[in-house]
Design a protein around this motif. Structure first.
Motif, PDB file in Angstrom:
ATOM      1  N   ILE A   1     -17.052  -4.108  -0.976  1.00  0.00           N
ATOM      2  CA  ILE A   1     -16.338  -3.839   0.276  1.00  0.00           C
ATOM      3  C   ILE A   1     -15.616  -2.508   0.103  1.00  0.00           C
ATOM      4  CG2 ILE A   1     -14.551  -4.652   1.843  1.00  0.00           C
ATOM      5  CD1 ILE A   1     -16.310  -6.901   1.771  1.00  0.00           C
ATOM      6  N   ALA A   2     -15.795  -1.601   1.066  1.00  0.00           N
ATOM      7  CA  ALA A   2     -15.161  -0.280   0.982  1.00  0.00           C
ATOM      8  C   ALA A   2     -14.691   0.164   2.361  1.00  0.00           C
ATOM      9  CB  ALA A   2     -16.136   0.732   0.401  1.00  0.00           C
ATOM     10  N   LYS A   3     -13.526   0.797   2.389  1.00  0.00           N
ATOM     11  CA  LYS A   3     -12.970   1.381   3.614  1.00  0.00           C
ATOM     12  C   LYS A   3     -12.137   2.577   3.190  1.00  0.00           C
ATOM     13  CE  LYS A   3     -10.118   0.304   7.647  1.00  0.00           C
ATOM     14  NZ  LYS A   3     -10.991   0.521   8.781  1.00  0.00           N
ATOM     15  N   ALA A   4     -12.273   3.676   3.937  1.00  0.00           N
ATOM     16  CA  ALA A   4     -11.519   4.891   3.617  1.00  0.00           C
ATOM     17  C   ALA A   4     -10.027   4.583   3.567  1.00  0.00           C
ATOM     18  CB  ALA A   4     -11.802   5.974   4.651  1.00  0.00           C
ATOM     19  N   GLY A   5      -9.371   5.050   2.510  1.00  0.00           N
ATOM     20  CA  GLY A   5      -7.931   4.861   2.348  1.00  0.00           C
ATOM     21  C   GLY A   5      -7.549   3.569   1.654  1.00  0.00           C
ATOM     22  N   PHE A   6      -8.559   2.750   1.292  1.00  0.00           N
ATOM     23  CA  PHE A   6      -8.297   1.467   0.648  1.00  0.00           C
ATOM     24  C   PHE A   6      -9.082   1.377  -0.658  1.00  0.00           C
ATOM     25  CE2 PHE A   6      -7.281   0.900   5.044  1.00  0.00           C
ATOM     26  CZ  PHE A   6      -6.175   0.065   5.045  1.00  0.00           C
ATOM     27  N   VAL A   7      -8.605   0.538  -1.568  1.00  0.00           N
ATOM     28  CA  VAL A   7      -9.270   0.325  -2.848  1.00  0.00           C
ATOM     29  C   VAL A   7     -10.536  -0.494  -2.612  1.00  0.00           C
ATOM     30  CG1 VAL A   7      -9.040  -0.711  -5.143  1.00  0.00           C
ATOM     31  CG2 VAL A   7      -7.064   0.387  -4.068  1.00  0.00           C
ATOM     32  N   ALA A   8     -11.679  -0.015  -3.108  1.00  0.00           N
ATOM     33  CA  ALA A   8     -12.947  -0.748  -2.986  1.00  0.00           C
ATOM     34  C   ALA A   8     -12.892  -1.995  -3.864  1.00  0.00           C
ATOM     35  CB  ALA A   8     -14.109   0.137  -3.389  1.00  0.00           C
ATOM     36  N   LYS A   9     -13.556  -3.052  -3.404  1.00  0.00           N
ATOM     37  CA  LYS A   9     -13.586  -4.310  -4.154  1.00  0.00           C
ATOM     38  C   LYS A   9     -15.030  -4.736  -4.364  1.00  0.00           C
ATOM     39  CE  LYS A   9      -9.214  -6.204  -2.621  1.00  0.00           C
ATOM     40  NZ  LYS A   9      -8.521  -7.418  -2.208  1.00  0.00           N
ATOM     41  N   THR A  10     -15.288  -5.347  -5.513  1.00  0.00           N
ATOM     42  CA  THR A  10     -16.597  -5.909  -5.816  1.00  0.00           C
ATOM     43  C   THR A  10     -16.388  -7.374  -6.173  1.00  0.00           C
ATOM     44  OG1 THR A  10     -17.357  -3.785  -6.664  1.00  0.00           O
ATOM     45  CG2 THR A  10     -18.633  -5.718  -7.283  1.00  0.00           C
ATOM     46  N   PHE A  11     -17.178  -8.254  -5.579  1.00  0.00           N
ATOM     47  CA  PHE A  11     -17.081  -9.680  -5.874  1.00  0.00           C
ATOM     48  C   PHE A  11     -18.360 -10.363  -5.434  1.00  0.00           C
ATOM     49  CE2 PHE A  11     -15.319  -8.777  -1.796  1.00  0.00           C
ATOM     50  CZ  PHE A  11     -15.821  -9.760  -0.970  1.00  0.00           C
ATOM     51  N   VAL A  12     -18.420 -11.685  -5.535  1.00  0.00           N
ATOM     52  CA  VAL A  12     -19.613 -12.447  -5.179  1.00  0.00           C
ATOM     53  C   VAL A  12     -19.348 -13.219  -3.886  1.00  0.00           C
ATOM     54  CG1 VAL A  12     -21.185 -14.289  -5.903  1.00  0.00           C
ATOM     55  CG2 VAL A  12     -20.321 -12.649  -7.582  1.00  0.00           C
ATOM     56  N   LEU A  13     -20.240 -13.032  -2.890  1.00  0.00           N
ATOM     57  CA  LEU A  13     -20.185 -13.818  -1.657  1.00  0.00           C
ATOM     58  C   LEU A  13     -21.024 -15.065  -1.871  1.00  0.00           C
ATOM     59  CD1 LEU A  13     -20.639 -11.171   1.184  1.00  0.00           C
ATOM     60  CD2 LEU A  13     -18.567 -12.393   0.570  1.00  0.00           C
ATOM     61  N   SER A  14     -20.499 -16.195  -1.458  1.00  0.00           N
ATOM     62  CA  SER A  14     -21.202 -17.456  -1.623  1.00  0.00           C
ATOM     63  C   SER A  14     -21.441 -18.110  -0.266  1.00  0.00           C
ATOM     64  CB  SER A  14     -20.366 -18.392  -2.501  1.00  0.00           C
ATOM     65  OG  SER A  14     -20.977 -19.655  -2.587  1.00  0.00           O
ATOM     66  N   PRO A  15     -22.614 -18.705  -0.061  1.00  0.00           N
ATOM     67  CA  PRO A  15     -22.898 -19.348   1.224  1.00  0.00           C
ATOM     68  C   PRO A  15     -22.219 -20.697   1.385  1.00  0.00           C
ATOM     69  CG  PRO A  15     -24.761 -19.616  -0.238  1.00  0.00           C
ATOM     70  CD  PRO A  15     -23.758 -18.742  -0.955  1.00  0.00           C
ATOM     71  N   SER A  16     -21.410 -21.124   0.422  1.00  0.00           N
ATOM     72  CA  SER A  16     -20.791 -22.450   0.475  1.00  0.00           C
ATOM     73  C   SER A  16     -19.721 -22.585   1.562  1.00  0.00           C
ATOM     74  CB  SER A  16     -20.195 -22.805  -0.888  1.00  0.00           C
ATOM     75  OG  SER A  16     -19.210 -21.855  -1.235  1.00  0.00           O
ATOM     76  N   GLY A  17     -19.140 -21.468   2.009  1.00  0.00           N
ATOM     77  CA  GLY A  17     -18.123 -21.533   3.057  1.00  0.00           C
ATOM     78  C   GLY A  17     -18.680 -21.068   4.385  1.00  0.00           C
ATOM     79  N   ARG A  18     -17.846 -21.109   5.416  1.00  0.00           N
ATOM     80  CA  ARG A  18     -18.264 -20.652   6.733  1.00  0.00           C
ATOM     81  C   ARG A  18     -17.658 -19.288   7.051  1.00  0.00           C
ATOM     82  NH1 ARG A  18     -18.646 -24.394  11.398  1.00  0.00           N
ATOM     83  NH2 ARG A  18     -20.861 -24.286  11.108  1.00  0.00           N
ATOM     84  N   GLU A  19     -16.520 -18.985   6.417  1.00  0.00           N
ATOM     85  CA  GLU A  19     -15.813 -17.738   6.715  1.00  0.00           C
ATOM     86  C   GLU A  19     -15.006 -17.311   5.496  1.00  0.00           C
ATOM     87  OE1 GLU A  19     -12.427 -16.163   9.876  1.00  0.00           O
ATOM     88  OE2 GLU A  19     -13.537 -17.989  10.304  1.00  0.00           O
ATOM     89  N   VAL A  20     -14.936 -15.995   5.295  1.00  0.00           N
ATOM     90  CA  VAL A  20     -14.121 -15.442   4.220  1.00  0.00           C
ATOM     91  C   VAL A  20     -13.406 -14.212   4.764  1.00  0.00           C
ATOM     92  CG1 VAL A  20     -15.995 -14.039   3.263  1.00  0.00           C
ATOM     93  CG2 VAL A  20     -14.091 -14.662   1.812  1.00  0.00           C
ATOM     94  N   THR A  21     -12.114 -14.078   4.423  1.00  0.00           N
ATOM     95  CA  THR A  21     -11.342 -12.896   4.792  1.00  0.00           C
ATOM     96  C   THR A  21     -10.850 -12.237   3.516  1.00  0.00           C
ATOM     97  OG1 THR A  21     -10.645 -13.857   6.893  1.00  0.00           O
ATOM     98  CG2 THR A  21      -9.351 -12.006   6.063  1.00  0.00           C
ATOM     99  N   ILE A  22     -11.188 -10.965   3.354  1.00  0.00           N
ATOM    100  CA  ILE A  22     -10.819 -10.222   2.156  1.00  0.00           C
ATOM    101  C   ILE A  22      -9.701  -9.252   2.505  1.00  0.00           C
ATOM    102  CG2 ILE A  22     -11.638  -8.602   0.397  1.00  0.00           C
ATOM    103  CD1 ILE A  22     -14.274 -10.460   2.087  1.00  0.00           C
ATOM    104  N   PRO A  23      -8.515  -9.425   1.904  1.00  0.00           N
ATOM    105  CA  PRO A  23      -7.431  -8.462   2.144  1.00  0.00           C
ATOM    106  C   PRO A  23      -7.705  -7.176   1.374  1.00  0.00           C
ATOM    107  CG  PRO A  23      -6.691 -10.170   0.626  1.00  0.00           C
ATOM    108  CD  PRO A  23      -8.100 -10.521   1.038  1.00  0.00           C
ATOM    109  N   LEU A  24      -7.541  -6.043   2.037  1.00  0.00           N
ATOM    110  CA  LEU A  24      -7.754  -4.749   1.395  1.00  0.00           C
ATOM    111  C   LEU A  24      -6.419  -4.144   1.001  1.00  0.00           C
ATOM    112  CD1 LEU A  24     -10.507  -3.292   3.742  1.00  0.00           C
ATOM    113  CD2 LEU A  24     -10.794  -4.515   1.586  1.00  0.00           C
ATOM    114  N   GLU A  25      -6.403  -3.491  -0.139  1.00  0.00           N
ATOM    115  CA  GLU A  25      -5.193  -2.877  -0.685  1.00  0.00           C
ATOM    116  C   GLU A  25      -5.231  -1.367  -0.439  1.00  0.00           C
ATOM    117  OE1 GLU A  25      -3.447  -2.069  -5.153  1.00  0.00           O
ATOM    118  OE2 GLU A  25      -4.791  -3.758  -4.829  1.00  0.00           O
ATOM    119  N   LEU A  26      -4.138  -0.840   0.113  1.00  0.00           N
ATOM    120  CA  LEU A  26      -4.062   0.601   0.339  1.00  0.00           C
ATOM    121  C   LEU A  26      -4.204   1.342  -0.975  1.00  0.00           C
ATOM    122  CD1 LEU A  26      -1.165   0.985   2.933  1.00  0.00           C
ATOM    123  CD2 LEU A  26      -3.532   1.685   3.235  1.00  0.00           C
TER     124      LEU A  26
END
Length: 105
Positions: free
Chosen positions: A64-89
């Protein structure tokens, strides 16, 4: 809009009113970020801008990457219906010239 849908179809993606559904897996996961508008790149599946829905047939490495925020790498799993990832400035760097910024009234 038709051209977008046709182009996405050729890539194996389908446009669903602001979301992109990727892959042909058995479980759909809604991916959100706080703030929205981050680029999600899922290994072996594709990429989309949050919020988006992805179809996964198993756990997949994602970035996950967005300008002005720290990029994150992790594993997405189909076991849930929704995931929200907080981004750090990202921390301010010494390369920013604060004297060049306009005055705020």
């Amino acid at each position: 809009m038709r051209k977008l849908a046709a182009s996405l179809s050729l890539l194996g993606l389908s446009y669903l009113g602001g979301c992109v559904t990727m892959g042909g897996g058995s479980s759909t996961l809604l991916v959100n970020t706080d703030p929205q508008g981050a680029l999600v790149t899922i290994e072996g599946v594709g990429e989309c801008e949050t919020p988006c829905s992805v179809r996964l047939d198993g756990p997949k490495p994602a970035r996950i990457a967005k300008a002005g925020f720290v990029a994150k790498t992790f594993v997405l799993s189909p076991s849930g219906r929704e995931v929200t990832i907080p981004l750090e400035l990202a921390a301010a760097s010494e390369d920013v010239d604060t004297t060049a910024l306009p005055d705020l009234d």
